[in-house]
Design a protein around this motif. Structure first.
Motif, PDB file in Angstrom:
ATOM      1  N   ALA A  37      -3.997   2.077  -5.714  1.00 37.46           N
ATOM      2  CA  ALA A  37      -3.539   2.183  -4.155  1.00 37.46           C
ATOM      3  C   ALA A  37      -4.953   2.108  -3.421  1.00 37.46           C
ATOM      4  O   ALA A  37      -4.889   1.441  -2.279  1.00 37.46           O
ATOM      5  CB  ALA A  37      -3.030   3.653  -3.832  1.00 37.46           C
ATOM      6  N   GLY A  38      -6.065   2.584  -4.042  1.00 42.27           N
ATOM      7  CA  GLY A  38      -7.492   2.436  -3.196  1.00 42.27           C
ATOM      8  C   GLY A  38      -7.880   0.967  -3.081  1.00 42.27           C
ATOM      9  O   GLY A  38      -8.089   0.608  -2.035  1.00 42.27           O
ATOM     10  N   LEU A  39      -7.744   0.050  -4.287  1.00 42.61           N
ATOM     11  CA  LEU A  39      -7.954  -1.156  -4.073  1.00 42.61           C
ATOM     12  C   LEU A  39      -6.772  -2.087  -3.128  1.00 42.61           C
ATOM     13  O   LEU A  39      -7.297  -2.928  -2.475  1.00 42.61           O
ATOM     14  CB  LEU A  39      -7.683  -1.935  -5.522  1.00 42.61           C
ATOM     15  N   LEU A  89       0.867  -1.122   0.010  1.00 47.53           N
ATOM     16  CA  LEU A  89       0.057  -0.038   0.118  1.00 47.53           C
ATOM     17  C   LEU A  89       0.855   1.330   0.123  1.00 47.53           C
ATOM     18  O   LEU A  89       0.536   2.275  -0.862  1.00 47.53           O
ATOM     19  CB  LEU A  89      -0.992  -0.061   1.335  1.00 47.53           C
ATOM     20  N   ALA A  90       1.821   1.372   0.870  1.00 44.74           N
ATOM     21  CA  ALA A  90       2.966   2.473   0.646  1.00 44.74           C
ATOM     22  C   ALA A  90       3.533   2.344  -0.618  1.00 44.74           C
ATOM     23  O   ALA A  90       3.669   3.966  -1.161  1.00 44.74           O
ATOM     24  CB  ALA A  90       3.723   2.175   1.907  1.00 44.74           C
ATOM     25  N   GLN A 107       1.527  11.240 -13.125  1.00 44.17           N
ATOM     26  CA  GLN A 107       0.858  12.344 -13.906  1.00 44.17           C
ATOM     27  C   GLN A 107      -0.515  11.581 -14.172  1.00 44.17           C
ATOM     28  O   GLN A 107      -1.223  12.426 -14.886  1.00 44.17           O
ATOM     29  CB  GLN A 107       1.685  12.691 -15.044  1.00 44.17           C
ATOM     30  N   ARG A 108      -0.930  10.509 -13.751  1.00 39.07           N
ATOM     31  CA  ARG A 108      -1.843   9.742 -14.421  1.00 39.07           C
ATOM     32  C   ARG A 108      -2.841   9.241 -13.048  1.00 39.07           C
ATOM     33  O   ARG A 108      -2.367   9.340 -11.887  1.00 39.07           O
ATOM     34  CB  ARG A 108      -1.576   8.358 -15.129  1.00 39.07           C
ATOM     35  N   PHE A 109      -4.024   9.036 -13.462  1.00 38.50           N
ATOM     36  CA  PHE A 109      -4.924   8.587 -12.319  1.00 38.50           C
ATOM     37  C   PHE A 109      -5.324   7.077 -11.740  1.00 38.50           C
ATOM     38  O   PHE A 109      -5.442   6.931 -10.821  1.00 38.50           O
ATOM     39  CB  PHE A 109      -6.347   9.416 -12.794  1.00 38.50           C
ATOM     40  N   TRP A 110      -4.833   6.781 -12.909  1.00 36.40           N
ATOM     41  CA  TRP A 110      -5.115   4.976 -12.683  1.00 36.40           C
ATOM     42  C   TRP A 110      -4.098   4.619 -11.589  1.00 36.40           C
ATOM     43  O   TRP A 110      -4.734   3.570 -10.570  1.00 36.40           O
ATOM     44  CB  TRP A 110      -4.748   3.976 -14.000  1.00 36.40           C
ATOM     45  N   ILE A 149       3.547   5.711  -5.469  1.00 36.65           N
ATOM     46  CA  ILE A 149       3.474   6.087  -7.232  1.00 36.65           C
ATOM     47  C   ILE A 149       2.282   6.827  -7.175  1.00 36.65           C
ATOM     48  O   ILE A 149       2.459   7.685  -8.185  1.00 36.65           O
ATOM     49  CB  ILE A 149       3.413   4.391  -7.802  1.00 36.65           C
ATOM     50  N   ALA A 150       1.187   6.696  -6.771  1.00 36.64           N
ATOM     51  CA  ALA A 150       0.064   7.543  -7.187  1.00 36.64           C
ATOM     52  C   ALA A 150       0.228   9.003  -7.040  1.00 36.64           C
ATOM     53  O   ALA A 150      -0.136  10.000  -7.456  1.00 36.64           O
ATOM     54  CB  ALA A 150      -1.211   7.187  -6.229  1.00 36.64           C
ATOM     55  N   LEU A 151       1.102   9.494  -5.882  1.00 36.29           N
ATOM     56  CA  LEU A 151       1.514  10.713  -5.498  1.00 36.29           C
ATOM     57  C   LEU A 151       2.184  11.403  -6.394  1.00 36.29           C
ATOM     58  O   LEU A 151       2.170  12.693  -6.537  1.00 36.29           O
ATOM     59  CB  LEU A 151       2.048  10.778  -3.936  1.00 36.29           C
TER      60      LEU A 151
END
Length: 140
Positions: A84-86, A65-66, A76-79, A71-73
């Motif tokens: 991370a949410g899943l 998760l970390a 440049q992309r939303f996916w 990576i999400a932070l």
């Protein structure tokens, strides 16, 4: 989790990510591979599996998760945020087991493992969209 489905699928998604994916896709699949290998060594013996909180898996899920959140932070992309949410949902399965110790082992295992397949699908969609952007078929 069906190992005869999971491992080939993991290797396929990882290969596609390494050959055609963005930096984000390669990083997510690398984390998936590391977490999967670590899980192999951390899971309890079959007789006890998921009958109590799987501490080793909890640690692996939190590290995963970390990694996905990082990576999400920076992406440049939303996916990657979906990934991370899943993973957060998967990690919360351990909390549910802690709160409801009588939770059936099968339900705990399913809640903890289920979300990897949608994660694979999201990574593949991200790779397809990355390729379309490279070919000018999607805006940057």
């Amino acid at each position: 989790m069906n190992v005869y489905l999971y491992w080939p699928l993991l290797l396929l998604v990882t290969a596609v990510a390494m050959l055609r994916g963005s930096r984000d896709a390669r990083a997510v699949t690398a984390i998936c591979v590391l977490a999967s290998v670590a899980t192999h060594f951390a899971v309890a013996p079959v007789a006890l599996r998921y009958s109590r909180i799987e501490t080793g898996l909890l640690i692996i899920d939190q590290a995963t998760l970390a990694g996905f959140t990082l990576i999400a932070l920076v992406s440049q992309r939303f996916w990657p945020l979906w990934v991370a949410g899943l993973q957060l949902t998967s990690t919360l399965a351990h909390l549910f087991k802690a709160l409801h110790f009588t939770l059936m082992p099968q339900a705990y295992a399913a809640a903890e493992r289920l979300w990897v397949y949608p994660i694979f699908a999201i990574v593949l969609i991200g790779i397809v969209r990355h390729q379309l952007r490279l070919r000018g078929r999607l805006p940057s």
